[in-house]
Write a protein that holds these residues in place. Sequence first.
Motif: not given
Lengths: 679, 502, 519, 192, 101
Positions: E48-55
Amino acid sequence: MSSRDALDLVWLVPAFPIAGAIFLLFFGKRIGEPKAGWIGSGLLACSFVWSVVTFFALRDVTPRAHVRNVFDWFVSGGLSVKVGFLVDPLSVTWILFVTGVATLIHVFAIGYMHGDRRFGRFFAYMNLFVASMLVLVLGSSFLVTFLGWEGVGLCSYLLVGFWFERNAAATASKKAFITTRVGDFGFMVAMFLIFAKLGSLDYSTTLPGAHTLANGTATAIALLLFLGAIGKSAQFPLHVWLPDAMEGPTPVSALIHAATMVTAGVFIVARAHPFFEASGAAGEWVAWIGGFTALAAATVALVQPDIKRVLAYSTISQIGYMILALGVKAYAAAVFMVVTHAFFKATLFLGAGSVIHGSGGVQDMRVMGRLRKYMPYTAGAFVVAWLAIAGVPPFSSFWSKDEILTKAFDAHNYGVWILGTVAAGLTGFYMAREVYLVFFGNERFRTVPVVAGGADDEAPPDANEPVGTPPTQFDTPTVSYGEPPRPVLLTGDPHESPPVMVSAILVLALLAAIGGVLDLPFRSLEALNKWLEPVFADVKPVHPPSFLGAAALSTLSVALGVAGILIAWALYKDGLRDASRDPADERLGRAGRIFGHAYYFDEGIAAAVSGPVRRAADWLAFVVDAKIIDGAVNGIATLVRKSSDQLRKVQSGLVREYALGIVIGVALLLVWIVTRAWG
Amino acid sequence: MILAAAKLATPNVNWLAVAPEIALAGAAVLIVLLRALVRRSRLVYPSALFIAFAGVLVAGGLLVPQWNKVQNHGAITTMAGMMRVDGFGVFLGGVVLVSTVLALLLAASYLEREGLEGPEFLALMLLSATGMLAMTTANDLIAIFVALEVLSIPLYVLAAFDRRRLTSQEAGLKYFVLGAFSSAIFLYGVALTYGATGTTSLTGIANFLAANTVLDEGVLLAGFALLLVGLGFKIAAVPFHMWTPDAYQGAPTPVTAFMASATKAAAFAALLRVFLVAFPLYRDDWQPAVWVLAALTLIVGSVAAVMQTDVKRMLAYSSISHAGYILIGFQAGTARGREAALVYLLTYAFMTIGSFGVVTLLGARDDRHSIGDYRGLSGRQPVLAGFLIFFLLAQAGVPLTGGFIAKLGVFAAAVDAGSYALAVIGVLAAVIAAFFYLRVVFAMFTRSDGDVGTATPARAARTIDLGSGAVLAIAAAATLVIGVVPGTLLQLARDATFGRLF
Amino acid sequence: MSSSFPVLTAIIATPFVGALVVALIPKQRPELVRAVGFAATAATVGFTGWMLWHFKTGTAGMQFVERQPWIKSLGVQYLLGVDGISVFMVALTALLFFVGLIASGSITERLKGYTIAMLTLEAALMGVFLGLDLILFFVFFEIVLVPMYFVIAGWGHDRRQYAAVKFFLFTMAGSAFLLVGILTVAFLHQGDHHRLTFDLGTLTNWAPDGLSTGTSRWLFMAFFVAFAVKVPLFPLHTWLPDAHTEAPTAGSVILAGVLLKMGTYGFLRFSLTLFPKASVDLAPLLLVLGTIGIIYGAIVAAMQPNLKRVIAYSSIAHLGFVVIGVFSLTTQGLDGGVFTMISHGLTTGVLFLLVGVLYDRRHTYDIAAFRGLWRVAPILGGLFCAAAFASIGLPGFSGFIGEFLALLGTFLVHRPYAVIGAAGVILAAVYLLWAFQRVFMGRPDEATAAMPEINARELLAVVPLLGISLFLGMWPKPALDRIEPSVKALIQHVENNSNYRQPDVAKRVVRRAIAGVHK
Amino acid sequence: MTAVVFFVFAAIALAGAVGVVLARNPVHSALLLVVCLVSVAVFFLQEQAQLLAAVQIIVYASAIVVLFLFVIMLLGIDRQEQWAEPIRFQRPAAITLGVVILAEIFLLSGGTWATGAHSTRGALERSGGNIKPVAQVLFTDFLWPFELTAALLVIAVVGAVVLARRSGQPVEFADELEAQAATDERDEEPVA
Amino acid sequence: MTITGSYYLVLAALLFGIGAVGLLVRRNVLVMFMCVELMLNAVNLTFVTFARMLNDRGGQAIVFFTLVVAAAEVAVGLAIIVAIFRRRRGATADDVRLLRG
């Protein structure tokens, strides 16, 4: 048929006995006694006849050499070996006396081997023995000679061990083969060197090429060949097999000593003499070893109690003379001695055989005496041969031995000359001792208490007894020095041998008596010397001795010989008062013991072989091989098994430990990754 | 809502590509339905069996047109790039299906014999095979992950299927606990890779890495290291192997055969695809690690087997060392290496199923396989002994068996790639392996003078049923044919890996 | 039969087909099993005879060549051929198997399996000597282990498991390196020529120039390990006494007669051709090990209490002659080496057969268990004696020719080794005659006295071998004429690819003759 | 604000996680797991994964943990666990390795975690829910794994049924197994 | 201060580590299994964090699969645990070691 055609058929000479050997090996048993013996002797006689034909044929050709190649044996690279025969005066001399003497010995053996269960096989071996010797001397190249050389070794093994049921015979045969094999090693390496340097092994190319070799190379070849000669001719230090070879039936001893085996060493040196000529130092070695052996063996013979053993050491001593002669480049003299020696030594051995045969297998001289009464013909022949070997003129050995000593003196090799001369005196003594003990003096075979049941001493001893009899105390009839006299089992008086044996002995005795005429040291009477001249043409002649000087030298040696005889007469003319006490031995004291034990040389070797050598080999086999090398192999296996056990322990069945394993893997993998990312 | 749904751009589905999976899963579902609806009929199990075979055979049949299509028109990429049907995938799919059908044949009689008849067993096996098949063509880390779970979870159940045996349950539990653990690690690797590249598609990763230079490559490297761990667990690479002996020994033998052959093929499919498709540029980073893994796997697998007293467990260890050989091919990282790995996997499937097939037939009710029980087998059961000897020798790599061709291939690949040391370790491991194969062979071959008390009479009298016989015959024939005339197979493997993987 | 008849394939296939036929015969028909076994081996002998008859003397190249692609993707071919070096090994193999089956008459237990194993073994060994593709060779080289393992493990004596496993693992470990070596050569060649092939001819033409000195030495060592284990060279020999001792009679005959030659044959066929330079450079290693083998094998043999072990260790010594002969790299040496390979197969074969005769009667190999056997069984004793002397290297038997030439060849270039090796000739007499004395001489004890004489079947096995040994000793020329062209070509190949030159003795003689004239 | 929320819930999550590991009673562990899961759900909310946060609480925190508790009760193991560690070095090794691995991961990340391409499957909605975009991806890009999860559910059902069904008399082979192992070792002939 | 993605990621890593260590040190199978859930959960957070970071939507979608997998694993895993421990006292992993060596 021209002479060359006749010479081309020289292969018949060995072919007769070979055919005999093969035939008798397969059918000897079926034919049975005595036909097998007559076939063997007859074929050998044919061989002798053809040798004579060859001799006459050779006289007609010039140059006096003829090579007959029968077939290509093998070809490899630059090496081409043909099975071929070289007929020249040297080889013809040899085949004549070999076939002649051997035929007589065969005839003798027909009587001697009477009743032996392996009668047929005996003659097969004997024929093969002679055939090998003939191949040896007739060979046209070193390798063909070597073929015969090894064949001789094989046959000596088979014949010395003919009564293999006796442990002593079995051991002696093995010892004979292995000891001579040490010499063969030298022969082989010599051949390698010859081929490496001269590119061939044929006599016809290598012998003329010998002088082109560097001195050192020639010396190496010569000494290596001489090593072979030492082995076959039983010279120090490889002489140890010969006394033990007595374990064979007496005709075998006669054959070995007189005709077929021990002279092979002399032959090869004579044959390969160009190498010795090309080498400066080799001759010295040869002469000294010959001289030393002649003297040392003679001392050993002084005190031996066994009738055959004295003769055995005497052979070693006599061959020593021949070797000495070769060393001082008196090749013809050596050949002369070989021939005369063949005659008288064959006589002596067959005489001894006759004595043993007639006295129920006894070999211990201390329990004989006055046998001339019972076996007069044997005694007569023996005496003739004795005078011959003792160098009493005009018997054969006087001429030959005298020639050798003269040549040694002329070659300024005084040390060797002294050795030989002293040995001549000793020869007179020990042979006289033997004659007195056996044929003269008091009858002692009745004085020793008879032990019942000692039937094993008869010759042939065990070959005819039922299988499974337990070994007896006296496994061998040979009597060693230091052994007490053995009890004698005689059901009647000693008796003369049958005519077939006696006649052979008498013929040989005659030859022994007159053999000297072959090469009398007078101009135009040196028949053998002249005959052999083409062979030794390349030998630088020593300046001819003055007749007076030669006469003085002969007088000296004859005087010494006679002195020896007289001393023996003084000591033994009445025989022995006590069979267990030998006057010569007692007078010699400690020296006698040393002589008796042959300087402890053989015993020392035996002790070394059964002691440290054996232990070292054991160590190699059971420590190095089994423990260290195989241990390492098994160690690897054990290591794997131990690791496997460890891994099994790791596999504990605990799931959390398995998980830990995974985590360890992750950690290590990441370590690598870290080094990649940051490295 | 309908409009909204219509707006959803559904991905283009190539039905040929997914047909085999559908066939398998469909058959499984049918069996489940059958089981649920018809509760007490004797026909349930036979019909389930029929459905299962039909499913596998249909799936297998579908691979043929797939292969042709792929060979003639190139790879099929479908399901939004999640799936890529290429020669490589079809080939390994074939391996999986062959293993499945053979394992099913073994299981059919085994279940009956052991009183374990359960259509569920067949359904689970088919579902697991579905996962494996999906894995061979998965082109996305998530697809791989899900397929991994689809293949693993039924196996946990199957391993524990023999409820009467504690060992079976223990096998299931251990496999499950460690499997879940390694899945988590794998998934973390996926996460890190995703973070580092922004995608989970293998092709996407490759393109990204080809187009961009990742300066801080730490996360990426950590990511694929963890992927290696997760897949290494499935192929039983040392040190992630420790579940294998226990799970293989405890599981019902047909399941063991299935796990050893099909799972390995599927897992290697994923491993090869992930590293050769997604991370070829990072070869220098992963190759040494794989080198070490291969070496460790070879050594530990072979050495640990030496002192085993249970034949089944020994075979488990030997399967570990086989994984090491396949890793050699993988490690080479070349087309030849891939080819060799494929050949090895297929050959290995036959050899190992054959071996376990014999073991299945010889197993007592308690499923023990002490080496002592095999003593004198050649006298009692010459045919079975002959088969087992043949399979063991094949596994040892004796020439004129498939085992030799397979090993030759991987060694050739290693040498071709310059990994001489690894090749030497491989051949020496083969020597150690030969040691324990020979031990079993000797036990069977030794003269049984009636002094073997442990030989169970029931076992001695057991006959070879049709299914098992077929398995043994097929496996032996295949192993032999591969060994003697390997040309066709090698050509197939070459076609399967011809050119680039993407 | 036309000249295009694939005789080599027939030689390999005949025993194999025989094995298949035997496999189909029911267990209850042992006489059929035997008949098929004899028929197959006899037919192989026949084909071999045909091959020998049609073998062209005086040419070095491969004859009867057959070439078919086998594994296309690896460039592996089914490539067979025979030349002077291998032709007699094939003949020896055919003969020894025929004889071996005769000698196996005492085997009744599981005869079928035994016959299958023996026939398979024969096929594999034929393949070893005929295969000219490296992989094909390796395949046969390895497959040999399997039937041999079964022969030892199935019909051997008390410690058969240990011996069989040791044999298998030891030799397999050796060939492990061979496989890697073969692959390396082929792939390096591929690197140069973009064609993967294992054709020995092609690689022979390429390898000497294509490989760097270092690489070729490493590769030589890889090949060396495999062949050295087979020979076996000290200190890799310890599998041999165990395997020989524990194997049944025919197994020992084959082991000693044929299997060991796979090693020396390998040196000749592969090491010298592919790595001529390395062979020259590393020859001293082989010479040292060979020489050690001669002496060490003989000494250890002498001390063995077990008759079969004596003969087993003697093989180490004999093969030592082969090795030094081969690595002398002289015509005589190689001739002698190849010849000794044949000769050793015959003489040691006879010795093992005779020891087997003893074993069949007494079920022991312990020397101490026998005494005075010659008296009881004169023919047996005579044959053993003859075989012993043949083995010792008595001129007139084949052993002498081989060892003499091997030593002579070695002497031409490396004198010390030849001299030490020649000393081994003495030791051979020591151990064999000593053993002979202990078993056959002396007074027979009761157990020995009850032993029957050798029977007709056993004679049938022994006499031909001894006869051939005698024939070859008396007239080795026909054999040497066929061996030599190949040997010369091989040396020529080595000379072309290294700065080694065989000493030309003939030239030396000419020079010397000229010098002699001027003197 | 976000920082405060983060640190508070981070602390709770970590405490919960540590609690799961340290609690001697499995029931406590399960409950602490819920604490941890809920905290993570909060982070999901913070990171615009509203749907996930809800699913997390519904599926995970309730359904799954309830299942755990159910099994704990079923097996009757809601008791204190022995705290002693029978395997030597397991604990220190585990902790050391855990620290090492974490350290390695942090070392590797070096602060820059997300180096990948952006929005490969489409961008997230900045405001409002992400339910629709995520669902869209789920049914398009992730259609294949999604279909596969169907199989997963069948498996879960069938598997659970098979395993939990009480049938067949269990057989204890443990003793025999060990006895067999012992005899095996005796039977082994020494090799090499 | 801004809470960047790294914070979440570090937290997730810590949770993952705690879960892993927990699996190693706990003897109760159920707790071990909970630790696996902990790890999966940490991975979810990471995604989830990566998803947000990578949008990127992908990251969030993936979490669904994790959840399903976790659920399936739990179902099957607990079934296995029940099956094996129904007749034993306790649920200690260390007790299950018939298979070893």
